[in-house]
Design an enzyme around this catalytic site. Sequence first.
Site, short mmCIF file in Angstrom:
data_model
loop_
_atom_site.label_atom_id
_atom_site.label_comp_id
_atom_site.label_asym_id
_atom_site.label_seq_id
_atom_site.Cartn_x
_atom_site.Cartn_y
_atom_site.Cartn_z
CG HIS A 72 -4.28 -5.75 -5.19
ND1 HIS A 72 -4.43 -4.79 -4.23
CD2 HIS A 72 -3.66 -6.80 -4.60
CE1 HIS A 72 -3.94 -5.24 -3.09
NE2 HIS A 72 -3.46 -6.46 -3.28
CE1 TYR A 200 -6.36 3.38 -3.99
CE2 TYR A 200 -5.38 5.49 -3.42
CZ TYR A 200 -5.30 4.26 -4.04
OH TYR A 200 -4.16 3.90 -4.71
N PRO A 292 1.06 10.88 -4.48
CG PRO A 292 1.47 10.23 -2.30
CD PRO A 292 1.54 11.41 -3.21
CE LYS A 296 -1.83 5.88 -12.62
NZ LYS A 296 -1.85 4.46 -13.02
CE1 TYR A 384 -4.59 1.23 -8.55
CE2 TYR A 384 -5.11 3.43 -7.79
CZ TYR A 384 -4.55 2.19 -7.58
OH TYR A 384 -3.94 1.92 -6.36
C1 PHB Z 1 1.60 2.39 -0.83
O1 PHB Z 1 1.39 1.16 -0.70
O2 PHB Z 1 2.54 2.98 -0.26
C2 PHB Z 1 0.66 3.19 -1.72
C3 PHB Z 1 -0.30 2.51 -2.46
C4 PHB Z 1 -1.15 3.24 -3.29
C5 PHB Z 1 -1.04 4.63 -3.35
C6 PHB Z 1 -0.06 5.31 -2.61
C7 PHB Z 1 0.79 4.57 -1.79
O3 PHB Z 1 -1.90 5.35 -4.15
#
Ligand code: PHB
Length: 389
Positions: A72, A200, A292, A296, A384
């Site tokens: 990505h 997000y 989450p 990280k 990130y």
């Molecule tokens: C996930 O794909 O479970 C996932 C991806 C990014 C995040 C948290 C969870 O920041």
Amino acid sequence: MRTQVVIIGSGPAGLLLGQLLHRRGVDTIVLENRSRDYVLGRIRAGVLEQGTVALLDEVGLGARMHREGLPHDGTELCFDGRRHRIDFKEQTGTTVMVYGQTEVTRDLMDGRAAVGAPTVYEADGVALHDIATDHPRVTYSKDGVSHEIQCDFIAGCDGFHGPSRPAIPVGVLKTYERVYPFGWLGILSETPPVSDELIYANHERGFALCSMRSKTRSRYYIQCRLDEKEEEWSDGRFWDELKRRLDEKAASTIVTGPSIEKSIAPLRSFVAEPMRFGRLFLAGDSAHIVPPTGAKGLNLAASDVHYLANALGEYYSAKSSAGIDHYSQQALSRVWKAVRFSWWMTNLMHRFPNTEPFDYKMQVAELDYLVHSKAAMTSMAENYVGLPF
Ligand code: PHB
Ligand code: APR
């Protein structure tokens, strides 16, 4: 029984450490209280920083990740009904790899079996002994038979609830914690992701995240109250709420379907210091937990064991204790920066109870500044994709 390093826990931290130490000629035994299948049944985030990708390549276990993983180049932030892309590649020259933690764990388990390194699954009553001496021991029972392993070092990779962190004396251990007043309700569905990259979303109704496991399997989350239960959320209710928190294009194009997994997870920030006591070293979730939001957790486990493997390798190859004496300080320096980033992103993207309309306007203003400032986007992107090991 004797080995050089006993590793408690066969999650990503323990298994990756085992492979890194194997490459350095250091013998290990992994003790895991759950079954192999139980460990593989955990649904966990899988956004790999380049450093983590490099470690899997270093131990020769990156082939399936490169074949099946999804590189990505950026992510999207959604607020005020609009999506804005943060281009990791443009801002930092690097990217992330989306590859489920379950798959990372499976590859590491297969790699450990392939080199014939021992793992004891369903090891009961794992206990640490004499960690402040030069002759630490670990005891456990398996199928009702008691065992003792004498070793040089113990790596506590046993997660937040394991026995290793509590083995550090109360007067020595310092902990730092922030528990967030909300949770994440997540579902897994055999549906194509709504977008090629993660979204997000900050919405007045709460946070939402659109993620994925593959081009045919999606992972979605919405912020929920801590007193809510999965069974209160039908699939239909979940999809309706998710759409309300997304921009119009995502809401109108998302492919919905039956959930194959649904769960609510609490969010916390937690750090334990020091990450070493005597012959015991903590790595991964046994030493720290991040919300989450910044993806990280797995990557901090990776950087911890990168430092620890180098330190233990130096101890055995150069008879030097410099690395192991420096491990805790070195690991915590990177841990705290990732904890800060995860805390920052969690505060920026979620609706906190009892906040004023002013607080929401501050979040939107910061997001508006972020997506229109190269400096701000570079800062977010470099955190990130992962700060240097
Ligand atoms: C996930 O794909 O479970 C996932 C991806 C990014 C995040 C948290 C969870 O920041
Ligand atoms: N005895 C033996 N093993 C134990 C014990 C015990 N008493 N207690 C816990 N374990 C095992 C758990 O069953 C688990 O398999 O230790 C392992 C710890 O693995 P994780 O919890 O996955 O932690 P870690 O390897 O540090 O990986 C961190 O996992 O939880 C996610 O979000 C987190 O992505 C991050 C990653």
